[in-house]
Design an enzyme around this catalytic site. Structure first.
Site, mmCIF file in Angstrom:
data_model
loop_
_atom_site.group_PDB
_atom_site.id
_atom_site.type_symbol
_atom_site.label_atom_id
_atom_site.label_comp_id
_atom_site.label_asym_id
_atom_site.label_seq_id
_atom_site.Cartn_x
_atom_site.Cartn_y
_atom_site.Cartn_z
ATOM 1 C CG ASP A 160 -2.231 0.835 0.873
ATOM 2 O OD1 ASP A 160 -2.148 1.696 -0.033
ATOM 3 O OD2 ASP A 160 -3.276 0.646 1.517
HETATM 4 C C1 NOJ Z 1 -4.049 3.940 0.143
HETATM 5 C C2 NOJ Z 1 -5.248 3.052 0.181
HETATM 6 O O1 NOJ Z 1 -5.216 2.283 1.369
HETATM 7 C C3 NOJ Z 1 -5.367 2.109 -1.002
HETATM 8 O O2 NOJ Z 1 -6.628 1.500 -0.947
HETATM 9 C C4 NOJ Z 1 -5.183 2.844 -2.286
HETATM 10 O O3 NOJ Z 1 -5.318 1.953 -3.364
HETATM 11 C C5 NOJ Z 1 -3.811 3.491 -2.252
HETATM 12 N N1 NOJ Z 1 -3.755 4.438 -1.167
HETATM 13 C C6 NOJ Z 1 -3.514 4.222 -3.543
HETATM 14 O O4 NOJ Z 1 -4.270 5.359 -3.634
#
Ligand code: NOJ
Length: 756
Positions: free
Chosen positions: A301
């Site tokens: 993430d």
């Molecule tokens: C953080 C989020 O937890 C995730 O779901 C998302 O895909 C990423 N950021 C990218 O934006």
């Protein structure tokens, strides 16, 4: 499909090798042969490519950059760092690229200016639509309509691929049982069975049956794992779970997504039993890659590799890179620990080249399957971008999905549907005339494309109906407000619609809350309006279960409308005025009070279940409140009514190697046709590990004419009753099972059968 087929083919190959020489004539089907040839060809190509790659180029493939739109950091500018790294092959993927123009330009740099011409893969947060924004995932889950959900994902894939996107960071398959957690809005709710089926439907929708088509995109099941179980409902918080809970509840939808062929997974921010998910080899290597045979890649993430330091798991960034890579985290999103540190870690012998090669092969495999090596510009079709976004067909599908997502919570004395010719209709509430209906992941949706509730209502009523509107009060005001205008409007009306709830931004990432009641003065205003004694309907807008005990008791009609995307107003009007009979069912329990959270239907019993002796204080209960949900999982009304009777099994015993048929008669006892979600739950009455009081094991969404009776049948096999026993073996034990069937998880008929 692809994955399953591949496993089958590999399985056959393995079998062939193991068989004695004379038995080697086992033949593959033509499809299997073709598939095998394709895999062989790909592997030859990848072997060859990997041999040519330097270690630095390999680590580049494992690094995902964020497209920075600020003018001084434009990656298209050869003088910028981003541009330089790109040209040196130090970037394998870029995220936030959308639009054929930019995706073409970036791809051209990768393909024409890097030493090995390896194409980039572009990822984007397409969560519930891109331009045509569909209802929130939680809302879509309320439809219990798997083909509609698949279609919604399919349309998102068409639009994403038409804008040069190859890879969507979706589906979010986190089970969520804590309404405080803002990201409950992004998933399919509290139940692993429903969650697993929806995960599969979404993966199928995104990836279609052939990833290399120019209108399919690779899916990313996230956030692996147990992100929804953060302590106290706080986002990013630690997760402490038994392995049984982890596997039976939180991992089930991920496993389903992998079975459906999901090409990628995203590791979550949280720790699981003390180890951050992004460096958790138990999750990434043992379960995902070894047990499940996942052959795609795992992305971190946003900066979650760098965050290993803040977790207190890694000493510094080089440690973080080492730990994550060794644990099986293939690609790092946004932070640069791989790009900056991994090479040195390999040179120091702390990360083996084997680890790097495995990660890179996985990433290149997905690029290959997307057809990017064959044609890196496959997704750069300017004509598609002009013609395939927000098409009338997509908008129609968004309206249909929105209608299906609405849940009728209360409808005393058939308050709803309203007549279109109704005299004076007051619509009151800050959200009533709001374009802020896209929900927490609006993609590239434009609020201008949203039909607000008021607009939808105006378009639906007859010319004789006069619509009066008042903003009412602010959503979140902490000081008293003047209700005069709203009450004046209400006084003149024959019918009042109160639009109440949260704004779209109050759920989603980092939006955990300690209060889940209707914020600000909205309820105070409602109480004043109710004193006028006029008929009132409440429309709720929200991305999480709200606690609404007062409304549930006093308001005659309540409609859960979530955030329904661009067609919000039209879909709500369709339901309000009876052009559509609501059929949604809650995918999460609605508590009376925040103090009950986490609240879910599928709980374990206790030694002192309250139901047995409701008046005994020495029971598992609250001294000051009920244990129950105000609206339970699976609940939702219709403009018609359904009667369940005659629940029966075709035999008293389910044999260990057989199946049992469960039948129930369902009658539409009302005056109009409608759809009902017939739900089947089971309970294992006594087992070597305590089992939940109810577990969903089947459902059917069926259409009934008024007066029609259908005999609805379900078939259960012993595998459907499997669970992790005391030794963590996935199996079923003989014994007595109760089967429950009904229109929600609370109001059910039940009968028993034996398994032996
Ligand atoms: C953080 C989020 O937890 C995730 O779901 C998302 O895909 C990423 N950021 C990218 O934006």
């Amino acid at each position: 499909m692809r994955n399953i087929l591949k496993i089958n083919v590999l399985g056959c190959l393995f079998l062939l090798m193991m068989l004695p020489v004379q038995a080697k004539s086992v033949s593959l089907s033509t499809t299997e042969k073709v598939q095998l040839e394709k895999e062989k060809k790909m592997n030859r190509f990848l072997d060859d490519l990997l041999k040519k790659m330097t270690l630095e180029e390999k680590i580049g493939q494992m690094s995902q950059a964020l497209l920075d739109w600020s003018p001084d950091k434009n990656p298209l500018d050869p003088g910028s760092d981003g541009g330089k790294d790109l040209r040196l092959g130090r970037v394998g993927s870029i995220f936030n690229v959308a639009g054929v123009d930019v995706s073409y330009k970036l791809q051209k740099i990768a393909v024409e200016e890097t030493r090995l011409h390896i194409p980039l893969i572009f990822g984007f947060d397409v969560i519930h639509g891109l331009k045509t924004v569909f209802p929130l995932p939680l809302a879509e889950a309320a439809s219990w309509d798997l083909s509609a959900i698949e279609r919604s994902a399919r349309i998102a894939a068409v639009e994403a691929s038409a804008m040069g996107i190859h890879w969507v960071f979706s589906p979010m398959v986190d089970i969520a049982r804590d309404a405080r957690w803002g990201r409950i809005a992004e998933g399919a709710g509290e139940d692993p069975y429903l969650g697993a089926l929806i995960a599969k439907a979404r993966v199928r929708g995104y990836q279609g049956d052939d990833l290399s088509k120019n209108n399919t995109v690779v899916a990313c099941a996230k956030h692996f794992a147990a992100y929804g179980a953060g302590i106290a409902g706080r986002d990013y918080n630690a997760v402490d779970l038994s392995e049984r809970q982890l596997r039976e509840v939180y991992l089930l939808p991920f496993k389903a997504a992998v079975e459906a062929g999901a090409g990628t997974l995203m590791a979550s921010f949280n720790t699981v039993n003390g180890i951050p998910a992004s460096a958790n080899s138990f999750l990434l290597r043992k379960i995902l890659k070894e047990e499940w045979g996942f052959d795609g890649f795992v992305v971190s993430d946003f900066e979650s590799v760098k965050e290993l330091v803040a977790h207190g798991y890694a000493e510094n960034e080089k440690d973080a890179a080492r730990l994550a890579a060794n644990a099986g985290l293939d690609m790092e999103m946004k932070s640069n620990t791989y790009r900056n540190e991994l090479l040195k870690q390999v040179e120091a012998g702390l990360v083996s080249e084997k680890v790097i090669n495995e990660a890179v092969r996985r990433i290149l495999t997905i690029k290959y399957r997307l057809g990017l090596f064959e044609d890196p510009y496959r997704y750069c079709d300017a004509n598609r971008e002009k013609t395939e976004l927000l098409t009338p067909e997509h908008i129609r599908a968004a309206r249909d999905m929105a209608r299906k997502s609405i849940v009728l919570l209360k409808n005393e004395n058939n308050t709803l549907p309203l007549k279109k010719d109704i005299g004076k209709l007051a619509v009151i509430g800050a959200l009533a005339d709001s374009h802020d209906m896209l929900g927490c992941w609006g993609g590239l949706g434009d609020q201008k494309d949203v039909v607000p509730i008021l607009q939808g209502i105006k378009a639906a009523v007859s010319p004789n109906t006069e619509i009066l509107y008042s903003h009412g009060c602010e959503l979140e005001s902490k000081t008293p407000e003047d209700f005069t205008e709203a009450l004046n409007v209400a006084r003149q009306a024959d019918q009042i619609i109160m639009v109440m709830g949260e704004s779209a931004g109050m759920t989603g990432e980092s939006q955990s809350r300690i209060r889940i009641d209707i914020p600000g003065n909205q309820e105070a205003l409602l109480k004043e309006v109710m004193k006028l004694g006029k008929p009132v309907v409440v429309l709720l807008t929200n991305g999480r279960p709200l606690s609404i005990p007062w409304e549930a008791e006093h308001v005659p009609a309540i409609v859960e409308t979530w955030f329904l995307g661009i067609q919000t107003g039209n879909a709500i009007a369709d339901v309000l005025f009876g052009d559509c009979n609501p059929s949604g069912k809650l995918p999460v329990s609605f508590p009376y009070n925040i103090g009950q959270v986490p609240l879910y239907y599928s709980e374990l019993s206790t030694g002192r279940p309250k139901a047995e002796k409701p008046d005994d204080p020495f029971r598992s209960r609250y001294a000051d409140a009920t244990n129950d949900a105000v609206y339970p999982f699976g609940y939702g009304l219709s403009y018609t009514t359904f009667e369940y009777s005659n629940l029966r099994t075709d035999q008293p015993v389910l044999p260990m190697k057989g199946s049992i048929k469960i039948s129930v008669d369902v009658k539409n006892t009302g005056n109009c046709s409608g759809e009902e979600v017939v739900q089947l739950y089971i309970r294992d009455l006594s087992a070597s590990v305590c089992r939940p009081v109810k577990e969903l094991k089947g459902f059917q969404k069926l259409f009934f004419e008024s007066g029609e009776t259908k005999t609805v049948q379900f078939v259960l096999t012993p595998e459907n009753l499997n669970y992790y026993d005391a030794n963590m073996k996935w199996r079923v034990e003989p014994g007595t099972f109760t089967v429950f069937v009904g229109g929600n998880s609370r109001d059910v008929l039940k009968t028993n059968f034996q398994l032996n």
